[in-house]
Design a protein around this motif. Structure first.
Motif, PDB file in Angstrom:
ATOM      1  N   GLN A   1       0.866  -1.177   0.000  1.00  0.00           N
ATOM      2  CA  GLN A   1       0.000   0.000   0.000  1.00  0.00           C
ATOM      3  C   GLN A   1       0.909   1.235   0.000  1.00  0.00           C
ATOM      4  OE1 GLN A   1      -2.231   1.427   3.399  1.00  0.00           O
ATOM      5  NE2 GLN A   1      -4.136   1.465   2.242  1.00  0.00           N
ATOM      6  N   ILE A   2       0.644   2.146  -0.913  1.00  0.00           N
ATOM      7  CA  ILE A   2       1.510   3.322  -1.092  1.00  0.00           C
ATOM      8  C   ILE A   2       1.693   4.087   0.205  1.00  0.00           C
ATOM      9  CG2 ILE A   2       1.420   5.661  -2.018  1.00  0.00           C
ATOM     10  CD1 ILE A   2       1.328   4.703  -4.586  1.00  0.00           C
ATOM     11  N   ARG A   3       0.618   4.217   0.959  1.00  0.00           N
ATOM     12  CA  ARG A   3       0.715   5.006   2.183  1.00  0.00           C
ATOM     13  C   ARG A   3       1.708   4.411   3.165  1.00  0.00           C
ATOM     14  NH1 ARG A   3      -5.062   5.589   4.128  1.00  0.00           N
ATOM     15  NH2 ARG A   3      -4.045   5.765   6.142  1.00  0.00           N
ATOM     16  N   SER A   4       1.858   3.088   3.130  1.00  0.00           N
ATOM     17  CA  SER A   4       2.806   2.466   4.057  1.00  0.00           C
ATOM     18  C   SER A   4       4.232   2.870   3.701  1.00  0.00           C
ATOM     19  CB  SER A   4       2.639   0.942   4.058  1.00  0.00           C
ATOM     20  OG  SER A   4       3.156   0.380   2.879  1.00  0.00           O
ATOM     21  N   VAL A   5       4.503   3.050   2.418  1.00  0.00           N
ATOM     22  CA  VAL A   5       5.850   3.457   1.995  1.00  0.00           C
ATOM     23  C   VAL A   5       6.092   4.922   2.380  1.00  0.00           C
ATOM     24  CG1 VAL A   5       7.482   3.578   0.090  1.00  0.00           C
ATOM     25  CG2 VAL A   5       5.693   1.829   0.079  1.00  0.00           C
ATOM     26  N   GLU A   6       5.075   5.746   2.200  1.00  0.00           N
ATOM     27  CA  GLU A   6       5.203   7.153   2.612  1.00  0.00           C
ATOM     28  C   GLU A   6       5.479   7.247   4.108  1.00  0.00           C
ATOM     29  OE1 GLU A   6       2.063   8.857  -0.732  1.00  0.00           O
ATOM     30  OE2 GLU A   6       1.418   8.638   1.336  1.00  0.00           O
ATOM     31  N   PHE A   7       4.754   6.442   4.851  1.00  0.00           N
ATOM     32  CA  PHE A   7       4.917   6.402   6.307  1.00  0.00           C
ATOM     33  C   PHE A   7       6.323   5.945   6.678  1.00  0.00           C
ATOM     34  CE2 PHE A   7       3.559   6.093  10.584  1.00  0.00           C
ATOM     35  CZ  PHE A   7       2.256   6.536  10.675  1.00  0.00           C
ATOM     36  N   ALA A   8       6.784   4.883   6.028  1.00  0.00           N
ATOM     37  CA  ALA A   8       8.112   4.342   6.315  1.00  0.00           C
ATOM     38  C   ALA A   8       9.187   5.383   6.010  1.00  0.00           C
ATOM     39  CB  ALA A   8       8.354   3.076   5.496  1.00  0.00           C
ATOM     40  N   SER A   9       8.993   6.100   4.911  1.00  0.00           N
ATOM     41  CA  SER A   9       9.951   7.116   4.504  1.00  0.00           C
ATOM     42  C   SER A   9       9.987   8.258   5.521  1.00  0.00           C
ATOM     43  CB  SER A   9       9.546   7.625   3.119  1.00  0.00           C
ATOM     44  OG  SER A   9      10.265   8.772   2.790  1.00  0.00           O
ATOM     45  N   LYS A  10       8.806   8.687   5.949  1.00  0.00           N
ATOM     46  CA  LYS A  10       8.715   9.797   6.898  1.00  0.00           C
ATOM     47  C   LYS A  10       9.404   9.457   8.222  1.00  0.00           C
ATOM     48  CE  LYS A  10       5.172  12.807   8.834  1.00  0.00           C
ATOM     49  NZ  LYS A  10       3.714  12.946   8.980  1.00  0.00           N
ATOM     50  N   TYR A  11       9.242   8.225   8.683  1.00  0.00           N
ATOM     51  CA  TYR A  11       9.808   7.846   9.987  1.00  0.00           C
ATOM     52  C   TYR A  11      11.064   6.983   9.849  1.00  0.00           C
ATOM     53  CZ  TYR A  11       5.569   9.849  11.761  1.00  0.00           C
ATOM     54  OH  TYR A  11       4.570  10.745  12.047  1.00  0.00           O
ATOM     55  N   ASN A  12      11.530   6.857   8.599  1.00  0.00           N
ATOM     56  CA  ASN A  12      12.771   6.138   8.347  1.00  0.00           C
ATOM     57  C   ASN A  12      12.751   4.704   8.906  1.00  0.00           C
ATOM     58  OD1 ASN A  12      15.211   5.938   7.165  1.00  0.00           O
ATOM     59  ND2 ASN A  12      16.319   7.223   8.633  1.00  0.00           N
ATOM     60  N   VAL A  13      11.680   3.987   8.633  1.00  0.00           N
ATOM     61  CA  VAL A  13      11.551   2.593   9.059  1.00  0.00           C
ATOM     62  C   VAL A  13      12.068   1.682   7.941  1.00  0.00           C
ATOM     63  CG1 VAL A  13       9.916   0.768   9.702  1.00  0.00           C
ATOM     64  CG2 VAL A  13       9.450   3.147  10.359  1.00  0.00           C
ATOM     65  N   PRO A  14      13.121   0.908   8.180  1.00  0.00           N
ATOM     66  CA  PRO A  14      13.569  -0.038   7.149  1.00  0.00           C
ATOM     67  C   PRO A  14      12.460  -1.059   6.875  1.00  0.00           C
ATOM     68  CG  PRO A  14      15.203   0.180   8.907  1.00  0.00           C
ATOM     69  CD  PRO A  14      13.960   0.865   9.389  1.00  0.00           C
ATOM     70  N   LEU A  15      12.133  -1.216   5.597  1.00  0.00           N
ATOM     71  CA  LEU A  15      10.983  -2.020   5.198  1.00  0.00           C
ATOM     72  C   LEU A  15      11.496  -3.150   4.322  1.00  0.00           C
ATOM     73  CD1 LEU A  15       7.889  -1.610   5.412  1.00  0.00           C
ATOM     74  CD2 LEU A  15       8.007  -0.232   3.347  1.00  0.00           C
ATOM     75  N   ARG A  16      11.075  -4.373   4.627  1.00  0.00           N
ATOM     76  CA  ARG A  16      11.532  -5.490   3.803  1.00  0.00           C
ATOM     77  C   ARG A  16      10.318  -6.252   3.285  1.00  0.00           C
ATOM     78  NH1 ARG A  16      16.583  -8.012   3.533  1.00  0.00           N
ATOM     79  NH2 ARG A  16      17.349  -7.083   5.450  1.00  0.00           N
ATOM     80  N   VAL A  17      10.273  -6.458   1.969  1.00  0.00           N
ATOM     81  CA  VAL A  17       9.198  -7.240   1.356  1.00  0.00           C
ATOM     82  C   VAL A  17       9.729  -8.632   1.107  1.00  0.00           C
ATOM     83  CG1 VAL A  17       7.726  -7.500  -0.674  1.00  0.00           C
ATOM     84  CG2 VAL A  17       8.249  -5.213   0.191  1.00  0.00           C
ATOM     85  N   LEU A  18       9.052  -9.650   1.624  1.00  0.00           N
ATOM     86  CA  LEU A  18       9.533 -11.011   1.394  1.00  0.00           C
ATOM     87  C   LEU A  18       8.404 -12.023   1.365  1.00  0.00           C
ATOM     88  CD1 LEU A  18      11.954 -11.630   4.448  1.00  0.00           C
ATOM     89  CD2 LEU A  18       9.976 -10.172   4.466  1.00  0.00           C
ATOM     90  N   SER A  19       8.704 -13.213   0.870  1.00  0.00           N
ATOM     91  CA  SER A  19       7.675 -14.216   0.644  1.00  0.00           C
ATOM     92  C   SER A  19       7.407 -15.054   1.887  1.00  0.00           C
ATOM     93  CB  SER A  19       8.103 -15.138  -0.507  1.00  0.00           C
ATOM     94  OG  SER A  19       7.308 -16.308  -0.496  1.00  0.00           O
ATOM     95  N   SER A  20       6.134 -15.348   2.121  1.00  0.00           N
ATOM     96  CA  SER A  20       5.754 -16.269   3.196  1.00  0.00           C
ATOM     97  C   SER A  20       6.032 -17.702   2.805  1.00  0.00           C
ATOM     98  CB  SER A  20       4.255 -16.210   3.464  1.00  0.00           C
ATOM     99  OG  SER A  20       3.875 -14.971   3.904  1.00  0.00           O
ATOM    100  N   PHE A  21       6.198 -17.928   1.507  1.00  0.00           N
ATOM    101  CA  PHE A  21       6.202 -19.303   1.017  1.00  0.00           C
ATOM    102  C   PHE A  21       7.580 -19.808   0.612  1.00  0.00           C
ATOM    103  CE2 PHE A  21       2.150 -17.216   0.145  1.00  0.00           C
ATOM    104  CZ  PHE A  21       1.310 -17.996   0.915  1.00  0.00           C
ATOM    105  N   GLU A  22       8.488 -18.869   0.344  1.00  0.00           N
ATOM    106  CA  GLU A  22       9.837 -19.269  -0.065  1.00  0.00           C
ATOM    107  C   GLU A  22      10.860 -18.592   0.829  1.00  0.00           C
ATOM    108  OE1 GLU A  22      10.426 -18.200  -4.194  1.00  0.00           O
ATOM    109  OE2 GLU A  22       8.326 -18.727  -4.542  1.00  0.00           O
ATOM    110  N   GLU A  23      12.002 -19.244   0.999  1.00  0.00           N
ATOM    111  CA  GLU A  23      13.109 -18.624   1.720  1.00  0.00           C
ATOM    112  C   GLU A  23      13.708 -17.525   0.849  1.00  0.00           C
ATOM    113  OE1 GLU A  23      14.232 -19.269   4.864  1.00  0.00           O
ATOM    114  OE2 GLU A  23      12.401 -20.482   4.967  1.00  0.00           O
ATOM    115  N   GLY A  24      14.339 -16.572   1.461  1.00  0.00           N
ATOM    116  CA  GLY A  24      15.018 -15.536   0.684  1.00  0.00           C
ATOM    117  C   GLY A  24      15.058 -14.230   1.445  1.00  0.00           C
TER     118      GLY A  24
END
Ligand code: ASP
Ligand code: MG
Length: 412
Positions: free
Chosen positions: A212-235
């Motif tokens: 969700q775009i707003r989550s990225v804006e929020f992360a940017s504003k508060y400088n929260v490192p954000l990681r997107v990853l799969s529930s189904f595969e390692e990586g």
């Protein structure tokens, strides 16, 4: 101790078995020495089912009541996950948004988070429990249940990570990261190890619908490192952070595209002050969002004015323009709703010259006519005929060597 906020989307909690697997992942994270706060979505399809139920009662459900029913989807998954953790010997407590005071404004169905009371969560963490929080929901100052808009659990997770000063916010989903472009269009598309907030915002708004775009804006504003990853595969997924000084940047990180575009042109408008606002004013008044805007340099006393809108707004915008054109005594209005936008995105553009010309050459070599161009500091966008979308994206992916063999090096 490190604190990780993990968010699991609907497909990751689709069945009791899936929820069991999420519990195992949470326990593994704890085993690695981290405190964990988990945010969950409703089971996949559940929010749609609840919406359909409401619409079976009335065509126009009251927004306040709609939030009351929509919020139940996440209340089910927090309890189930909490039970799954406990069943595996891991202490856990579940909380609805209201219980941890996710305070929002009162805009039902699209509320914004204003404040979170971290104390209760911190107390549980200190007592050695995993805290499971319902995504997508909050409470306003009057105590009404609110929801944050579709996909809002991402924003809940980031907001919690910001409030708790978490070390990382991990978004577990059904893809294993953010790709150089849509792998359905370019099979050689590659997962990006890293991306900046700015780049992610450009990629997301241009069609890479991972977060969700707003989550990225929020992360940017508060400088929260954000990681997107799969529930189904390692990586390792894709890590999204602020731009780091001295970070070796790929020139181009990815290619975004948007199929839902339409363009409109007013030809032969008098070249006078106020014309742009007289054309775009009524468009804005109708609630139509405008994206690219191009006005030609006037050769005689007239000029041409072109802009793009979402395809669903095309007919309405055309009708509005016809009225405006008459008033302005413009020569003609034309339009095309069979166009698409393709964009190159990359913070590395700031320090590399010649990106745009390389882009135009690659498109020319395929015989693709560019209808409009716009640029920003980290993006070059072109509008082309719809039939060239796949060809154009593939040509650019090749030209900038974004496939497996070239482009950004793998690893962190
Ligand atoms: N359950 C909500 C939705 O389907 C929120 C979310 O999943 O993020 O939109
Ligand atoms: Mg989602």
């Amino acid at each position: 101790m490190a604190l990780i906020v993990q968010k699991y989307g609907g497909t990751s909690v689709a069945t009791p078995e899936h929820i069991g697997r999420v519990a195992e992942k949470v326990i593994a994270t704890r085993g690695a020495g981290c405190d964990v706060v988990v945010v969950v979505s409703a089971m996949s399809g559940e929010t749609n089912r609840l919406l359909a139920l409401a619409h079976a009662i009335t065509d126009r459900p009251d927004p306040r009541e709609l939030d009351v029913i929509l919020a139940t989807g996440e209340q089910v998954t927090i309890a189930l996950l909490s039970m799954a953790l406990q069943a595996r010997g891991c202490p856990a407590h579940s909380y609805t948004g209201a219980q941890v005071h996710i305070l929002t404004d009162s805009m039902h169905n699209k509320a914004r988070i204003m404040d979170i009371d971290a104390a209760r969560i911190q107390h549980d963490l200190a007592a050695g429990r995993v805290v499971v929080v319902a995504g997508f929901q909050g409470v306003d100052e009057q105590g009404n249940i609110t929801t944050l808009g579709r996909g809002g659990s991402d924003t809940t997770a980031v907001a919690l990570a910001a409030a708790l000063k978490a070390d990382e916010c991990q978004i577990y989903t059904d893809v294993d990261g953010v790709y150089t472009t849509d792998p359905r269009v370019v099979p050689e598309a590659r997962r990006l190890a890293r991306l900046t907030y700015e780049e992610m915002l450009e990629m997301a708004s241009l069609g890479a619908k991972v977060l969700q775009i707003r989550s990225v804006e929020f992360a940017s504003k508060y400088n929260v490192p954000l990681r997107v990853l799969s529930s189904f595969e390692e990586g390792a997924g894709t890590l999204i952070t602020a731009e780091e000084e001295g970070m070796e940047q790929a020139q181009i990180s990815g290619i975004a595209f948007n199929r839902d575009e339409a363009k409109l042109t007013v030809l032969g408008v008098p070249d006078q002050p106020g014309v742009a606002s007289r054309i775009l004013g009524p468009i804005a008044d109708a609630g139509i969002e405008v994206d690219m805007i191009v006005q030609n340099v006037a050769e005689d006393a007239t000029t041409d004015f072109t802009f793009t809108v979402h395809r669903r707004d095309y007919t309405q915008a055309l009708a509005i323009l016809q009225d405006v054109a008459r008033e302005l005594q413009a020569r003609e209005v034309s339009g095309d709703d069979r166009i698409v936008k393709i964009s190159l995105v990359g913070v590395g553009m700031r320090s590399h010259a010649g990106i745009a010309s390389r882009m135009f050459r690659a498109l020319a070599e395929e015989g693709i006519n560019i209808r409009m161009i716009s640029t920003s500091e980290i993006k070059v966008s072109v509008v082309v005929d719809e039939k060239y979308l796949e060809l154009g994206v593939r040509a650019l992916h090749d030209a900038f060597e974004l496939g497996r063999s070239g482009g950004q090096p793998e690893g962190e």
